[in-house]
Scaffold this motif. Structure first.
Motif, PDB file in Angstrom:
ATOM      1  N   SER A  33       0.793  -1.238   0.000  1.00 36.69           N
ATOM      2  CA  SER A  33       0.000   0.000   0.000  1.00 36.69           C
ATOM      3  C   SER A  33       0.819   1.279   0.000  1.00 36.69           C
ATOM      4  CB  SER A  33      -0.979   0.049   1.168  1.00 36.69           C
ATOM      5  OG  SER A  33      -0.758  -0.928   2.080  1.00 36.69           O
ATOM      6  N   LEU A  37      -0.403   4.657  -1.849  1.00 36.79           N
ATOM      7  CA  LEU A  37      -0.930   5.773  -1.067  1.00 36.79           C
ATOM      8  C   LEU A  37      -0.043   7.006  -1.170  1.00 36.79           C
ATOM      9  CD1 LEU A  37      -2.235   3.883   2.097  1.00 36.79           C
ATOM     10  CD2 LEU A  37      -3.505   4.635   0.102  1.00 36.79           C
ATOM     11  N   ASP A  43      -8.420   7.135  -4.190  1.00 40.93           N
ATOM     12  CA  ASP A  43      -9.143   6.524  -3.080  1.00 40.93           C
ATOM     13  C   ASP A  43      -8.613   5.101  -2.967  1.00 40.93           C
ATOM     14  OD1 ASP A  43     -10.679   8.713  -2.453  1.00 40.93           O
ATOM     15  OD2 ASP A  43     -12.271   8.213  -3.872  1.00 40.93           O
ATOM     16  N   PHE A  44      -8.831   4.518  -1.813  1.00 36.60           N
ATOM     17  CA  PHE A  44      -8.155   3.242  -1.567  1.00 36.60           C
ATOM     18  C   PHE A  44      -9.001   2.347  -0.664  1.00 36.60           C
ATOM     19  CE2 PHE A  44      -5.400   0.623   1.078  1.00 36.60           C
ATOM     20  CZ  PHE A  44      -4.502   0.078   0.174  1.00 36.60           C
ATOM     21  N   PHE A  58      -0.905   3.131   6.382  1.00 33.96           N
ATOM     22  CA  PHE A  58      -1.485   4.431   5.995  1.00 33.96           C
ATOM     23  C   PHE A  58      -0.779   5.595   6.690  1.00 33.96           C
ATOM     24  CE2 PHE A  58      -4.557   3.004   9.374  1.00 33.96           C
ATOM     25  CZ  PHE A  58      -4.423   4.044  10.271  1.00 33.96           C
ATOM     26  N   TYR A 150      -7.135  13.988   3.375  1.00 32.74           N
ATOM     27  CA  TYR A 150      -7.201  12.527   3.475  1.00 32.74           C
ATOM     28  C   TYR A 150      -8.077  12.124   4.651  1.00 32.74           C
ATOM     29  CZ  TYR A 150      -3.215  13.239   0.513  1.00 32.74           C
ATOM     30  OH  TYR A 150      -2.409  13.685  -0.500  1.00 32.74           O
ATOM     31  N   VAL A 152      -9.138   8.598   6.613  1.00 32.62           N
ATOM     32  CA  VAL A 152      -8.915   7.149   6.732  1.00 32.62           C
ATOM     33  C   VAL A 152     -10.056   6.570   7.559  1.00 32.62           C
ATOM     34  CG1 VAL A 152      -7.352   5.339   7.555  1.00 32.62           C
ATOM     35  CG2 VAL A 152      -6.404   7.504   6.688  1.00 32.62           C
ATOM     36  N   LYS A 180      -9.248  12.549  -0.433  1.00 34.52           N
ATOM     37  CA  LYS A 180      -9.114  11.138  -0.781  1.00 34.52           C
ATOM     38  C   LYS A 180      -9.513  10.309   0.434  1.00 34.52           C
ATOM     39  CE  LYS A 180      -7.815  12.266  -4.721  1.00 34.52           C
ATOM     40  NZ  LYS A 180      -9.036  12.475  -5.536  1.00 34.52           N
ATOM     41  N   TRP A 182      -9.383   6.642   2.299  1.00 33.32           N
ATOM     42  CA  TRP A 182      -8.710   5.342   2.391  1.00 33.32           C
ATOM     43  C   TRP A 182      -9.465   4.495   3.403  1.00 33.32           C
ATOM     44  CZ3 TRP A 182      -3.088   7.515   3.515  1.00 33.32           C
ATOM     45  CH2 TRP A 182      -2.677   8.296   2.426  1.00 33.32           C
TER      46      TRP A 182
END
Ligand code: AMP
Length: 638
Positions: A33, A37, A43-44, A58, A150, A152, A180, A182
Motif C-alpha cells: 500500500s 498511497l 481513493d483506496f 497508511f 485525506y 482514513v 481522498k 482510504w
C-alpha cells in the motif's frame, strides 16, 4: 544498503523513527500500500486484518503527504474504539517523532473534552477520532475540516457493526469533496461495499489474502464437549499451554464475569473486560494485560474491540459469536505482526454447523482437536518445569551464600533423588489434580445418544459410529475390556500404552463400548503393540487385543496361569505420584489446592479418568487422594 522503507519512498526522518521502533522490513500490507498511497491521488480500499501493520501502511504515507508548515487539520482518521484511537495516535506520534512541527490529536469519548479542544485549538495536522466524540466537537464548531485532504476509515466493518454509519456520514459531509478516502476493513460485508461505492471514486483495491480471510498465521481449532464441561475444557487447554497469553471471548457480560471469577478463584491469572466496567477499570485491566501481568483476558466482543496487544498466543471462543463475521475480529487478536497464533472454539455438538459456516467465511478449515487427557497435561507441565529449571538464570552472587546450607540439606540424597524431588514439587500438584480427570471430549456415542450425529466430515474421516474404518495411517484394534470394567477412555489409553509399550501420542480415537472397545493406533506401532501385549490379565480375565476384523492375535485359548494384572506400568507402579502430592507451593496448582475447591467430590464417584492400577478399589483411591477435576463441576453447578 538502502533501508527497505526508503526504497518504498519514505523520507529519512520517518525511516529513522520506524527503525527505532524495530521495524526492519515492511510488512506485506505496507509493501503493497505505501507506494500506492504515497501518490496521494487515489481513493483506496485495503482488506486487511488487524495486526498486519496497517497503521504504518497508511500512517507513513500520510506523514509524507501532509504539509507540516501549516497547523490546519489535513488528515482525519476515524476508528471504532477509544483503545484503537489511542493506539493509532500513539503510533503516528512515534512515526513522526523526528518530523518538525508534527501534531497529532486523539479525540475519543470518556475523556476530558476540554483537553482535546485545547489541543485542537493549538493546531494539529492529524486528527484520530472515534465517531461520537468527533461529531460532538464538530457540533461545537471547534474544528475546521476544510483543509482535510485525506480521510482514513479504519476497521470500517467494526464501525458499521457498532452503528456508526450515520455519524460517519455526518462527519464526512463536513470534509471537502475532493479529499481522498482510504478505507481499511478486515471483512467486506455489503454495508462496507456501500461505503466504498458512495464515498469513493475508482478506489485502488488491495486484498491481503483472500476476501474476509483470516490471517494466514492463525490456526483454527475446535473442541466438542458437553455444555457443562466447557469450563473444565477451558482449564485443560490453559493447563496444557503453560505459556498461554490469551483472550477468552464470552457472549454476555455476566458470562465474562462468571468465567473470570472462577478462573481467579482457581488460581489463574485472569480478569474480565466488559461494558459494565468504568473506563478507569477497563484501562486498568487492559494495562495489566498489555504489561503481561495477566495471562487470560476474559472479554465480550464489544469490550474487546480495538484490543491490539501483540504476542497474544491464543484466542479462545468460550462461546461462538452470534454474528459469524465477528469471528474474524476475535481471531485477529492473535497472530499479529507476523507471529503465529491459535484460535480455539469450545463448542457443543450442535454447533458444528456454525464451524462450517465460519470455515466458509474465512476460507480456512478448522482442525477438530481432542482435549488433552489429564496425563497429557501432567506430561506437558512436567517438561515445561524441567525446561524452566534448565534455563533459569542463576544469580551466582546471591545464591552462593546459601549453597553450603542447601548442600547440607541434600546431603543424604543422591543427585538423581534431588532432581526427582525438584521435578515432583510442581508436577505432583498437577498429577494430584488430574489423576481422576475425566475425558472431556464428546464421544461419538455421546452425540448419538443425544440424537446428534456429528458433522459429516468427522464421520467421513473417522468412520461411522461403530464402523470399521480407522483414520488414515491408523489401525483399528479390538480389545475385550470396556466400560463394564469401569474403564474410562483415559484408563484405556494408559492401559493400552503401558502394556503395549507405546507412547500415548500414537493413539488416536478410542471407542469405549460395554464389554469391549476399539482403539485406533498409528499403523507404524500397531505390530509393536500387539507383540508387547502378551500375558495381560485384568481382574483374572485374559485381555485380548487384535486388529479389528482380523484373526485374533495372542489368543488361541492359552490361558496363562499366575500373573494376574500387572499394573499400569507393566509392573512398576508410578511411585509417589498419584495421590500423595506436595501441596504447598507458589504457583497455580498450589493456589488452587489452597482455595480448597477441589476436594469436593472425594467420595467414590463413577466418572474417574486416570486410574492408578494399584489394585486399590476406586473408593479407596478416591478417599486417599480426595481430589478430582469433577470438583469444579459441582462448584459450577452450585
Ligand atoms: P498494526 O496492524 O498497525 O496494529 O500493527 C501491528 C503490530 O505490528 C504493531 O505492534 C506494530 O508496531 C508492528 N509493526 C507494524 N509494522 C511493522 C514492521 N514493518 N516491522 C515490525 N513490526 C511492525
Amino acid at each position: 544498503m538502502i533501508n527497505p522503507f526508503s526504497k518504498l519512498g519514505i523520507s529519512d526522518d520517518v525511516v529513522n523513527a520506524v527503525k527505532e521502533l524495530g521495524f526492519e522490513n515492511p510488512t506485506p500490507i505496507q509493501e503493497q500500500s505505501i507506494p500506492v498511497l504515497l501518490e496521494g491521488s487515489n481513493d483506496f480500499v485495503g482488506l486487511a486484518q488487524t495486526g498486519t501493520g496497517k497503521t504504518a501502511a497508511f500512517g507513513l504515507p500520510l506523514l509524507e503527504l501532509i504539509d507540516f508548515k501549516s497547523n490546519k487539520p489535513q488528515a482525519l482518521i476515524l476508528c471504532p474504539t477509544r483503545e484503537l484511537c489511542l493506539q493509532i495516535a500513539n503510533d503516528i506520534k512515534n512515526f513522526s517523532k523526528n518530523t518538525q512541527n508534527a501534531h497529532v490529536v486523539a479525540v475519543y469519548g470518556g475523556a476530558n473534552i476540554m483537553q482535546q479542544l485545547r489541543e485542537i485549538r493549538n493546531g494539529v495536522q492529524i486528527v484520530v477520532a472515534t465517531p461520537g466524540r468527533m461529531l460532538d466537537i464538530i457540533g461545537r464548531k471547534a474544528i475546521d475540516f476544510t483543509n482535510v485532504k485525506y480521510v482514513v476509515l479504519d476497521e470500517a466493518d467494526e464501525m458499521l457493526n457498532m452503528g456508526f454509519q450515520e455519524d460517519i456520514n455526518d462527519i464526512l459531509s463536513t470534509t471537502p469533496d475532493d479529499k481522498k478516502t482510504w478505507l481499511f476493513s478486515a471483512t467486506m460485508p455489503p454495508e462496507v461495499r456501500r461505503i466504498a461505492k458512495n464515498y469513493m471514486e475508482n478506489p485502488v483495491e488491495l486484498t491481503m489474502g483472500t476476501k474476509n480471510t483470516g490471517n494466514v498465521n492463525i490456526e483454527h481449532e475446535y473442541y466438542i464437549v458437553k455444555a457443562r464441561d466447557k469450563y473444565a475444557a477451558l482449564k485443560r487447554i490453559v493447563d496444557y499451554n503453560p505459556d498461554i497469553f490469551a483472550v477468552v471471548f464470552c457472549k454476555t457480560k455476566m458470562d465474562t464475569q462468571d468465567v473470570a471469577e472462577h478462573l481467579i478463584k482457581d488460581g489463574y491469572n485472569a480478569d474480565a473486560l466488559h461494558g459494565d466496567l468504568s473506563q478507569q477499570q477497563r484501562d486498568k485491566v487492559m494495562q495489566r494485560f498489555r504489561d503481561r501481568n495477566m495471562q487470560l483476558l476474559i472479554a465480550t466482543d464489544v469490550a474487546a474491540r480495538g484490543i491490539d496487544v501483540n504476542n497474544v498466543t491464543h484466542v479462545i471462543n468460550y462461546a461462538l459469536p452470534d454474528e459469524i463475521e465477528s469471528y474474524t475480529h476475535r481471531s485477529g487478536r492473535t497472530g499479529r505482526a507476523g507471529k503465529t497464533g491459535v484460535s480455539i472454539c469450545i463448542i457443543n455438538a450442535k454447533e458444528t454447523g456454525k464451524i462450517r459456516q465460519i470455515e466458509r467465511i474465512i476460507g480456512k478449515q478448522f482442525t477438530k482437536a481432542e482435549l488433552p487427557t489429564g496425563f497429557d497435561v501432567c506430561e506437558k507441565q512436567l517438561f515445561g518445569l524441567i525446561h524452566r529449571v534448565h534455563n533459569v538464570e542463576v544469580n551466582e552472587e546471591q545464591i552462593d551464600k546459601y549453597m553450603s546450607r542447601i548442600n547440607d540439606e541434600f546431603a543424604d540424597l543422591s543427585k538423581e533423588d534431588v532432581i526427582k524431588k525438584f521435578a515432583s514439587l510442581e508436577f505432583n500438584r498437577f498429577l494430584e489434580y488430574y489423576q481422576n480427570a475425566p475425558d472431556l471430549n464428546l464421544s461419538a456415542d455421546d452425540r448419538f445418544e443425544r440424537g446428534e450425529r456429528g458433522d459429516r466430515r468427522e464421520r467421513g474421516e473417522r468412520g461411522e459410529r461403530g464402523g470399521r474404518g480407522a483414520e488414515a495411517g491408523y489401525s483399528r484394534l479390538f480389545i475385550n475390556v470396556g466400560s463394564v470394567d469401569e474403564f474410562t477412555r483415559g484408563d484405556l489409553l494408559s492401559f493400552v500404552c503401558n502394556n503395549g509399550k507405546i507412547s500415548g501420542k500414537a493413539v488416536g480415537k478410542i471407542d469405549l463400548k460395554g464389554v469391549f472397545s476399539f482403539v485406533e493406533v498409528e499403523s507404524a506401532v500397531a505390530e509393536t503393540l500387539l507383540a508387547n501385549f502378551k500375558d495381560v490379565q485384568y481382574n483374572g480375565r485374559e485381555v485380548r487385543i487384535e486388529k479389528s476384523g482380523e484373526a485374533p492375535v495372542g489368543r488361541g485359548g492359552e490361558r496363562r496361569s499366575g500373573g494376574g494384572y500387572r499394573g499400569g506400568n507393566g509392573g512398576e507402579r508410578r511411585s509417589g505420584g498419584y495421590g500423595g502430592g506436595e501441596r504447598r507451593g507458589d504457583r497455580r496448582g498450589g493456589e488452587r489446592s489452597g482455595s480448597g475447591r477441589r476436594g469436593e467430590r472425594s467420595g467414590g464417584g463413577s466418572e474417574g479418568g486416570f486410574r492408578d492400577f494399584s489394585g486399590r478399589s476406586r473408593e479407596e483411591r478416591s478417599a486417599g487422594s480426595g481430589r478430582r477435576e469433577g470438583g469444579e463441576r459441582s462448584r459450577r453447578r452450585s
